[in-house]
Design a protein around this motif. Structure first.
Motif, PDB file in Angstrom:
ATOM      1  N   UNK A   1       0.843  -1.200   0.000  1.00 57.09           N
ATOM      2  CA  UNK A   1       0.000   0.000   0.000  1.00 57.09           C
ATOM      3  C   UNK A   1       0.878   1.249   0.000  1.00 57.09           C
ATOM      4  N   UNK A   2       1.890   1.258   0.828  1.00 58.92           N
ATOM      5  CA  UNK A   2       2.809   2.409   0.851  1.00 58.92           C
ATOM      6  C   UNK A   2       3.513   2.571  -0.496  1.00 58.92           C
ATOM      7  N   UNK A   3       3.913   1.463  -1.095  1.00 58.72           N
ATOM      8  CA  UNK A   3       4.562   1.531  -2.402  1.00 58.72           C
ATOM      9  C   UNK A   3       3.604   2.080  -3.455  1.00 58.72           C
ATOM     10  N   UNK A   4       2.337   1.692  -3.380  1.00 57.80           N
ATOM     11  CA  UNK A   4       1.348   2.223  -4.322  1.00 57.80           C
ATOM     12  C   UNK A   4       1.142   3.717  -4.125  1.00 57.80           C
ATOM     13  N   UNK A   5       1.120   4.175  -2.883  1.00 53.06           N
ATOM     14  CA  UNK A   5       1.050   5.617  -2.632  1.00 53.06           C
ATOM     15  C   UNK A   5       2.219   6.334  -3.306  1.00 53.06           C
ATOM     16  N   UNK A   6       3.382   5.757  -3.145  1.00 52.05           N
ATOM     17  CA  UNK A   6       4.590   6.350  -3.727  1.00 52.05           C
ATOM     18  C   UNK A   6       4.497   6.408  -5.248  1.00 52.05           C
ATOM     19  N   UNK A   7       4.045   5.316  -5.864  1.00 51.42           N
ATOM     20  CA  UNK A   7       3.966   5.298  -7.335  1.00 51.42           C
ATOM     21  C   UNK A   7       2.869   6.219  -7.854  1.00 51.42           C
ATOM     22  N   UNK A   8       1.778   6.367  -7.115  1.00 53.40           N
ATOM     23  CA  UNK A   8       0.749   7.320  -7.523  1.00 53.40           C
ATOM     24  C   UNK A   8       1.301   8.744  -7.533  1.00 53.40           C
ATOM     25  N   UNK A   9       2.144   9.041  -6.561  1.00 55.93           N
ATOM     26  CA  UNK A   9       2.744  10.375  -6.532  1.00 55.93           C
ATOM     27  C   UNK A   9       3.766  10.544  -7.661  1.00 55.93           C
ATOM     28  N   UNK A  10       4.652   9.580  -7.819  1.00 55.07           N
ATOM     29  CA  UNK A  10       5.704   9.700  -8.825  1.00 55.07           C
ATOM     30  C   UNK A  10       5.154   9.603 -10.249  1.00 55.07           C
ATOM     31  N   UNK A  11       4.137   8.765 -10.462  1.00 54.56           N
ATOM     32  CA  UNK A  11       3.622   8.553 -11.806  1.00 54.56           C
ATOM     33  C   UNK A  11       2.525   9.496 -12.221  1.00 54.56           C
ATOM     34  N   UNK A  12       1.786  10.047 -11.238  1.00 54.48           N
ATOM     35  CA  UNK A  12       0.615  10.861 -11.571  1.00 54.48           C
ATOM     36  C   UNK A  12       0.558  12.157 -10.776  1.00 54.48           C
ATOM     37  N   UNK A  13       1.498  12.326  -9.855  1.00 52.55           N
ATOM     38  CA  UNK A  13       1.463  13.458  -8.921  1.00 52.55           C
ATOM     39  C   UNK A  13       0.126  13.499  -8.178  1.00 52.55           C
ATOM     40  N   UNK A  14      -0.343  12.308  -7.792  1.00 55.52           N
ATOM     41  CA  UNK A  14      -1.585  12.173  -7.038  1.00 55.52           C
ATOM     42  C   UNK A  14      -1.240  11.883  -5.584  1.00 55.52           C
ATOM     43  N   UNK A  15      -1.744  12.730  -4.691  1.00 56.40           N
ATOM     44  CA  UNK A  15      -1.521  12.558  -3.258  1.00 56.40           C
ATOM     45  C   UNK A  15      -2.614  11.648  -2.712  1.00 56.40           C
ATOM     46  N   UNK A  16      -2.297  10.381  -2.547  1.00 50.20           N
ATOM     47  CA  UNK A  16      -3.291   9.391  -2.130  1.00 50.20           C
ATOM     48  C   UNK A  16      -3.096   9.001  -0.672  1.00 50.20           C
ATOM     49  N   UNK A  17      -4.208   8.863   0.037  1.00 49.43           N
ATOM     50  CA  UNK A  17      -4.140   8.258   1.356  1.00 49.43           C
ATOM     51  C   UNK A  17      -3.936   6.749   1.190  1.00 49.43           C
ATOM     52  N   UNK A  18      -3.539   6.037   2.240  1.00 46.72           N
ATOM     53  CA  UNK A  18      -3.272   4.603   2.089  1.00 46.72           C
ATOM     54  C   UNK A  18      -4.456   3.824   1.516  1.00 46.72           C
TER      55      UNK A  18
ATOM     56  N   UNK B   1       3.006  12.747   6.274  1.00 50.30           N
ATOM     57  CA  UNK B   1       3.122  11.290   6.240  1.00 50.30           C
ATOM     58  C   UNK B   1       3.359  10.807   4.811  1.00 50.30           C
ATOM     59  N   UNK B   2       2.695  11.423   3.832  1.00 48.78           N
ATOM     60  CA  UNK B   2       2.925  11.038   2.442  1.00 48.78           C
ATOM     61  C   UNK B   2       4.353  11.345   2.017  1.00 48.78           C
ATOM     62  N   UNK B   3       4.861  12.476   2.416  1.00 47.81           N
ATOM     63  CA  UNK B   3       6.239  12.834   2.077  1.00 47.81           C
ATOM     64  C   UNK B   3       7.217  11.807   2.632  1.00 47.81           C
ATOM     65  N   UNK B   4       6.970  11.331   3.842  1.00 47.34           N
ATOM     66  CA  UNK B   4       7.839  10.310   4.427  1.00 47.34           C
ATOM     67  C   UNK B   4       7.735   8.999   3.651  1.00 47.34           C
TER      68      UNK B   4
END
Length: 313
Positions: free
Chosen positions: A254-271, A306-309
């Motif tokens: 889940x954390x990895x998916x949050x990271x990829x959503x940010x890097x791939x789409x610049x989407x700030x997703x909650x877990x 938390x997302x930044x971390x």
């Protein structure tokens, strides 16, 4: 049981208050998935999640008592009910457990709703909400175990199918199950609907395995949105009829998916909003070559620190 006609009626009822969120067809390299994905960007919804759909459908669907409405929530449902009530001029009291994120609590307060924080988990907040409703006559708006809520959430599926074209499979995160119940009702068995739950919060998976709703322990990074201990009867019966199966994902995925959503789409997703994508990147769901897969990105009420971390980790 809920029907597609109920979902059509809900979509017409709430149209003036919610956004028809976009669907993007993204190549596999965007997130490192085995196949391209038709991603419904429901995190762009008013209040940041799909929950606004069910809240407006409920509040617009009948006469409201003088005492107004109340709701128990891990955060997102509370934000949605508070927002809908403020929009429609209805008093609201929202009960949230202590695990709710500060970001979600702040958003509820911004609506002007009465907020009660107490209890370790959602179940305790729900008990307090039900006691308040019994005492005052307020309408208790359940986060998932209500047909009006489920019909509102099902409008996600109606839009998704209209915008994405033919799909073989859709992946949908599950907390209490109102979202997947509504979406699965819309698609029926025309599309394979797969639920995605954290390994540490598996109420629907456990219910389907046991042949009926059961209580589960909840311990997950996504507990504030996918932390229901029990899916209850309406969701269970709907899932048994329409959901293909449920897969489980670890918190690390889940954390990895949050990271990829940010890097791939610049989407700030909650877990919880990243859980469906986690099923693809972790291999919990393995599509066949050429399978047309939809992924629901459903929540953006995240604490940005938390997302930044997570992204930096």
């Amino acid at each position: 049981m809920l029907t597609p006609d109920d979902i059509r009626a809900a979509h017409a009822r709430i149209a003036g208050h919610i956004r028809h969120t976009p669907t993007l067809t993204l190549p596999a390299e965007t997130f490192g998935t085995p196949v391209p994905v038709a991603m419904k960007l429901e995190f762009l919804q008013v209040t940041g999640t799909f929950k606004a759909r069910g809240a407006f459908n409920t509040l617009l669907g009948g006469t409201m008592p003088a005492a107004g409405v109340c709701a128990a929530s891990g955060g997102n449902h509370g934000i949605a009910v508070a927002h809908a009530a403020a929009t429609l001029g209805i008093p609201a009291r929202i009960f949230v457990p202590e695990i709710s994120s500060p970001a979600k609590i702040a958003r509820i307060r911004e609506t002007g709703a009465d907020l009660v924080v107490g209890g370790a988990r959602y179940a305790e907040a729900l008990a307090a909400c039900e006691a308040f409703a019994a005492e005052t006559g307020a309408l208790s708006v359940h986060a998932y175990d209500a047909w009006a809520t489920m019909a509102g959430q099902g409008t996600v599926g109606l839009e998704w199918e209209a915008d994405a074209g033919p799909l073989d499979t859709v992946l949908v995160a599950v907390g209490g199950g109102g979202l997947i119940g509504g979406i699965a009702t819309w698609f029926g068995r025309r599309v394979k609907v797969v639920g995605v739950e954290p390994e540490g919060s598996r109420a629907l998976h456990a219910a389907l395995a046991a042949g009926g709703p059961v209580d589960v322990d909840v311990q997950s990074v996504a507990a504030d949105s996918l932390g229901a201990r029990n899916v209850f009867g309406r969701v269970y019966e709907t899932a048994k009829a329409h959901v293909d199966h449920v897969v489980l994902v670890p918190d690390d995925a889940i954390r990895e998916a949050q990271k990829r959503l940010w890097l791939g789409l610049r989407a700030a997703s909650e877990p919880g909003g990243a859980a469906a994508l986690a099923a693809l990147i972790s291999g919990a769901y393995r599509p066949a070559p050429g399978e047309r897969v939809g992924v629901l990105a459903c929540g953006a009420n995240v604490d940005l620190a938390a997302l930044a971390a997570t992204v930096a980790g």
